[in-house]
Design an enzyme around this catalytic site. Structure first.
Site, PDB file in Angstrom:
ATOM      1  N   ASP A 104     -11.623   8.852  27.882  1.00 27.91           N
ATOM      2  CA  ASP A 104     -12.230  10.134  26.986  1.00 27.91           C
ATOM      3  C   ASP A 104     -13.750  10.522  27.492  1.00 27.91           C
ATOM      4  O   ASP A 104     -14.685   9.551  27.490  1.00 27.91           O
ATOM      5  CB  ASP A 104     -12.339   9.421  25.498  1.00 27.91           C
ATOM      6  CG  ASP A 104     -12.406  10.491  24.673  1.00 27.91           C
ATOM      7  OD1 ASP A 104     -12.428  11.721  24.992  1.00 27.91           O
ATOM      8  OD2 ASP A 104     -12.745  10.162  23.274  1.00 27.91           O
ATOM      9  N   GLU A 139      -5.987  17.292  16.758  1.00 21.95           N
ATOM     10  CA  GLU A 139      -6.428  16.528  15.829  1.00 21.95           C
ATOM     11  C   GLU A 139      -6.725  17.303  14.628  1.00 21.95           C
ATOM     12  O   GLU A 139      -7.396  18.394  14.525  1.00 21.95           O
ATOM     13  CB  GLU A 139      -7.567  15.637  16.382  1.00 21.95           C
ATOM     14  CG  GLU A 139      -8.333  14.899  15.287  1.00 21.95           C
ATOM     15  CD  GLU A 139      -9.371  13.765  15.762  1.00 21.95           C
ATOM     16  OE1 GLU A 139      -9.788  13.875  16.740  1.00 21.95           O
ATOM     17  OE2 GLU A 139      -9.961  13.263  14.721  1.00 21.95           O
ATOM     18  N   GLU A 166     -12.786  17.640  24.920  1.00 22.42           N
ATOM     19  CA  GLU A 166     -12.703  18.142  23.662  1.00 22.42           C
ATOM     20  C   GLU A 166     -13.192  19.786  23.897  1.00 22.42           C
ATOM     21  O   GLU A 166     -14.015  20.038  24.624  1.00 22.42           O
ATOM     22  CB  GLU A 166     -13.450  17.707  22.751  1.00 22.42           C
ATOM     23  CG  GLU A 166     -13.136  16.358  22.209  1.00 22.42           C
ATOM     24  CD  GLU A 166     -13.990  15.775  21.103  1.00 22.42           C
ATOM     25  OE1 GLU A 166     -14.638  16.660  20.552  1.00 22.42           O
ATOM     26  OE2 GLU A 166     -13.841  14.557  20.796  1.00 22.42           O
TER      27      GLU A 166
END
Ligand code: KIV
Length: 270
Positions: A90, A188, A121
């Protein structure tokens, strides 16, 4: 429908994961160290070294202060423990603000860890970065929907996909990221119907967290699902065991036995 069950006794690659779309649901959990990575290895197809470790492991309020050095250290630990699962790194907040920064940091991930992909992201605005990485031979998991690294700028964790305009935006994001080369789309905190439409719109697998039951796979944070993280419990988390309770009971027994000199007994002494 043909079922594609990967053999979990060998290394699972991103090609294996790609072939699972529309066949068998992909399982992914987070791990931050070798001990738990070893426990999860061979059971799930994928392990995410999530920056959620900044909260559940490091005790911070959000993920934003996680650094590249910390993420590399924990990913190396996970690589020491997990030899079969497909491991995803990540990228922490601030490590992919420009294509150049993203490339330099992602190259570091491939050089210093065994991770097979990096996670970023962002929606369509991150397409250029994802293209630069994938053109450079670095596989990317694109994370859309509720993005924890945006918690301060957005003023909280907000569920996405509640109206038509937002659903369209999510689909456009997913398509742009797929076109840029994303290998997987992680979705998400999105209404189930929206995640379903995103999953149907793209050819790459989607992995959901708090995104209903029609994504190609599911991911949960290990300390949430096993009941170790007690600060808060999002609605989407199912607790598969009560880790904190078990630890407290074990610890209480240990303390009592030491205080009463019942431990160590003869069987635990040389
Ligand atoms: O950091 C993390 O663990 C994540 C999951 C919530 C998907 O990004």
């Amino acid at each position: 429908m043909s079922i594609h069950t990967p053999k979990k006794d060998r290394k699972i690659t991103l090609s294996t994961i790609a072939r699972m779309k529309g066949t068998e649901p992909i399982t992914m959990v987070t791990a931050y160290d070798a001990l738990f990575a070893q426990l999860f290895d061979g059971e799930v197809e994928m392990i995410l070294v999530g920056d959620s470790l900044n909260m559940s492991f490091f005790g911070k309020e959000d993920t934003l202060s996680a650094t590249m050095d910390q993420m590399i250290y924990h990913t190396q630990a996970v690589c020491n423990g997990a030899k079969k699962a497909c491991i995803v790194f990540d990228m922490p907040f601030g490590s992919y603000t420009t294509p150049e920064t993203a490339l330099a940091n992602a190259v570091r991930v491939y050089r210093e860890t065994c991770a097979q992909a990096v996670k970023i992201e962002g929606g369509e605005e991150k397409a250029e970065i994802i293209k630069v990485l994938s053109d450079s031979g670095i596989a990317v998991v694109a994370h859309i929907g509720l993005m924890p690294q945006h918690v301060r700028s957005e003023g909280g964790y907000k569920v996405r996909g509640k109206d038509v305009a937002d659903i369209e935006r999510l689909i456009e994001d997913a398509l742009a990221l797929e076109a840029a080369g994303a290998a997987i789309i992680l979705v998400e905190g999105v209404k189930g119907e929206a995640a379903d439409l995103v999953t149907k719109a793209v050819k790459v697998p989607t992995i959901g967290i708090g995104a209903g039951n029609s994504t190609d796979g599911q991911v949960l944070v290990w300390s949430d699902m096993f009941g170790f993280f007690e600060a808060f419990k999002p609605k989407f988390v199912k607790q598969y065991c009560n880790g904190a309770k078990e630890i407290r009971e074990g610890l209480e027994q240990y303390v009592q036995e030491v205080k009463s000199r019942r431990f160590p007994d003869d069987t635990h002494s040389y």
